[in-house]
Design a protein around this motif. Structure first.
Motif, PDB file in Angstrom:
ATOM      1  N   ILE A  54       0.841  -1.191   0.000  1.00  0.00           N
ATOM      2  CA  ILE A  54       0.000   0.000   0.000  1.00  0.00           C
ATOM      3  C   ILE A  54       0.880   1.247   0.000  1.00  0.00           C
ATOM      4  O   ILE A  54       1.229   1.780   1.054  1.00  0.00           O
ATOM      5  N   PRO A  55       1.253   1.720  -1.181  1.00  0.00           N
ATOM      6  CA  PRO A  55       1.959   2.999  -1.237  1.00  0.00           C
ATOM      7  C   PRO A  55       0.954   4.132  -1.089  1.00  0.00           C
ATOM      8  O   PRO A  55      -0.135   4.078  -1.653  1.00  0.00           O
ATOM      9  N   ILE A  56       1.321   5.135  -0.306  1.00  0.00           N
ATOM     10  CA  ILE A  56       0.439   6.292  -0.160  1.00  0.00           C
ATOM     11  C   ILE A  56       1.231   7.551  -0.492  1.00  0.00           C
ATOM     12  O   ILE A  56       2.454   7.566  -0.415  1.00  0.00           O
ATOM     13  N   GLY A  57       0.558   8.584  -0.874  1.00  0.00           N
ATOM     14  CA  GLY A  57       1.239   9.842  -1.162  1.00  0.00           C
ATOM     15  C   GLY A  57       2.021   9.781  -2.452  1.00  0.00           C
ATOM     16  O   GLY A  57       1.696   9.034  -3.378  1.00  0.00           O
ATOM     17  N   ASN A  58       3.081  10.586  -2.522  1.00  0.00           N
ATOM     18  CA  ASN A  58       3.901  10.668  -3.727  1.00  0.00           C
ATOM     19  C   ASN A  58       4.896   9.525  -3.759  1.00  0.00           C
ATOM     20  O   ASN A  58       5.505   9.193  -2.761  1.00  0.00           O
ATOM     21  N   ARG A  59       5.039   8.938  -4.952  1.00  0.00           N
ATOM     22  CA  ARG A  59       5.951   7.824  -5.148  1.00  0.00           C
ATOM     23  C   ARG A  59       6.992   8.209  -6.173  1.00  0.00           C
ATOM     24  O   ARG A  59       6.895   9.257  -6.805  1.00  0.00           O
ATOM     25  N   ILE A  60       7.963   7.349  -6.380  1.00  0.00           N
ATOM     26  CA  ILE A  60       9.046   7.669  -7.299  1.00  0.00           C
ATOM     27  C   ILE A  60       8.563   7.765  -8.740  1.00  0.00           C
ATOM     28  O   ILE A  60       9.217   8.386  -9.560  1.00  0.00           O
ATOM     29  N   HIS A  61       7.432   7.160  -9.065  1.00  0.00           N
ATOM     30  CA  HIS A  61       6.968   7.186 -10.450  1.00  0.00           C
ATOM     31  C   HIS A  61       5.512   7.624 -10.605  1.00  0.00           C
ATOM     32  O   HIS A  61       4.966   7.589 -11.694  1.00  0.00           O
ATOM     33  N   SER A  62       4.856   8.022  -9.525  1.00  0.00           N
ATOM     34  CA  SER A  62       3.484   8.527  -9.612  1.00  0.00           C
ATOM     35  C   SER A  62       3.204   9.374  -8.375  1.00  0.00           C
ATOM     36  O   SER A  62       3.891   9.263  -7.372  1.00  0.00           O
ATOM     37  N   GLY A  64       0.404  11.121  -5.517  1.00  0.00           N
ATOM     38  CA  GLY A  64      -0.859  11.361  -4.856  1.00  0.00           C
ATOM     39  C   GLY A  64      -1.862  10.238  -4.763  1.00  0.00           C
ATOM     40  O   GLY A  64      -2.937  10.434  -4.231  1.00  0.00           O
ATOM     41  N   ARG A  65      -1.543   9.067  -5.262  1.00  0.00           N
ATOM     42  CA  ARG A  65      -2.512   7.978  -5.219  1.00  0.00           C
ATOM     43  C   ARG A  65      -2.339   7.155  -3.953  1.00  0.00           C
ATOM     44  O   ARG A  65      -1.261   7.083  -3.390  1.00  0.00           O
ATOM     45  N   ILE A  66      -3.416   6.527  -3.550  1.00  0.00           N
ATOM     46  CA  ILE A  66      -3.345   5.462  -2.548  1.00  0.00           C
ATOM     47  C   ILE A  66      -3.782   4.207  -3.272  1.00  0.00           C
ATOM     48  O   ILE A  66      -4.890   4.129  -3.795  1.00  0.00           O
ATOM     49  N   ASP A  67      -2.890   3.250  -3.332  1.00  0.00           N
ATOM     50  CA  ASP A  67      -3.180   1.998  -4.014  1.00  0.00           C
ATOM     51  C   ASP A  67      -3.060   0.851  -3.025  1.00  0.00           C
ATOM     52  O   ASP A  67      -2.148   0.833  -2.202  1.00  0.00           O
ATOM     53  N   VAL A  68      -3.976  -0.094  -3.106  1.00  0.00           N
ATOM     54  CA  VAL A  68      -3.894  -1.331  -2.332  1.00  0.00           C
ATOM     55  C   VAL A  68      -3.698  -2.433  -3.365  1.00  0.00           C
ATOM     56  O   VAL A  68      -4.593  -2.705  -4.162  1.00  0.00           O
ATOM     57  N   ASN A 145       6.628   8.539   1.403  1.00  0.00           N
ATOM     58  CA  ASN A 145       7.881   9.266   1.290  1.00  0.00           C
ATOM     59  C   ASN A 145       7.791  10.590   2.034  1.00  0.00           C
ATOM     60  O   ASN A 145       6.723  11.199   2.130  1.00  0.00           O
ATOM     61  N   GLU A 146       8.915  11.015   2.545  1.00  0.00           N
ATOM     62  CA  GLU A 146       9.006  12.274   3.267  1.00  0.00           C
ATOM     63  C   GLU A 146       8.826  13.450   2.298  1.00  0.00           C
ATOM     64  O   GLU A 146       9.288  13.414   1.163  1.00  0.00           O
TER      65      GLU A 146
END
Length: 161
Positions: A54-62, A64-68, A145-146
């Motif tokens: 479950i990545p939340i917030g900003n990711r290295i390649h996208s 603002g999404r929350i994905d499960v 991510n911070e």
């Protein structure tokens, strides 16, 4: 676990699943590397069937999404990024609580795009681990991510002596 679940288990490296330290280390090791493929079978072998990422917030390649996602959904989502980009991640601090066969971990990480690169991002992974069938499993990983507005609190950063 059901008998059906046990039949679908990927055989892990015994050293990867021998302890909470080992399974967390193996996870970070698989994620790190120069541009190219990762050892996805090794990564899959660390996770309990039905595990969630479950990545939340900003990711290295996208952003603002929350994905499960299942492990395979996450691999499908990130594999293209890893093919084209180096990504080296290491744990810099850990807080863990254990009760019997379950462990909850806050694993603070630092990631760069090159093995000796300047610090690029930091964040925290919240992991739930389970000990069953004479090994450790990752059940859930949620991370963020911070950012300037979401800084890592002092208790989750390495002590400076």
């Amino acid at each position: 676990m059901t008998q059906n679940t046990e039949q679908k288990i990927l055989k892990p490296r015994p050293a990867d699943v021998a302890s909470p330290d080992a399974i967390i280390g193996a996870m970070y090791e698989v994620l790190s590397g120069p541009p190219g493929k990762r050892n996805w079978q090794r990564l899959r072998s660390l996770y309990l069937e039905g595990a969630r990422l479950i990545p939340i917030g900003n990711r290295i390649h996208s952003e603002g999404r929350i994905d499960v996602m299942s492990v395979d959904e996450w691999i499908d989502d990130i594999a293209g990024f890893f093919e084209d980009n180096g990504f080296f991640v290491k744990e810099i601090h850990r807080h863990a609580d254990r009760f019997g066969d379950i462990v909850q971990v806050f694993s603070t990480y630092e990631a760069t795009d090159a093995e000796e690169g300047l610090k690029k991002i930091r964040g925290i992974r919240a992991l739930e681990l389970l000990h069953r069938v004479e090994r450790w499993w990752i059940v859930t990983v949620m991370w963020d991510n911070e950012t300037r507005d979401n800084q890592i609190p002092g208790e989750f950063t390495p002590y400076l002596w």
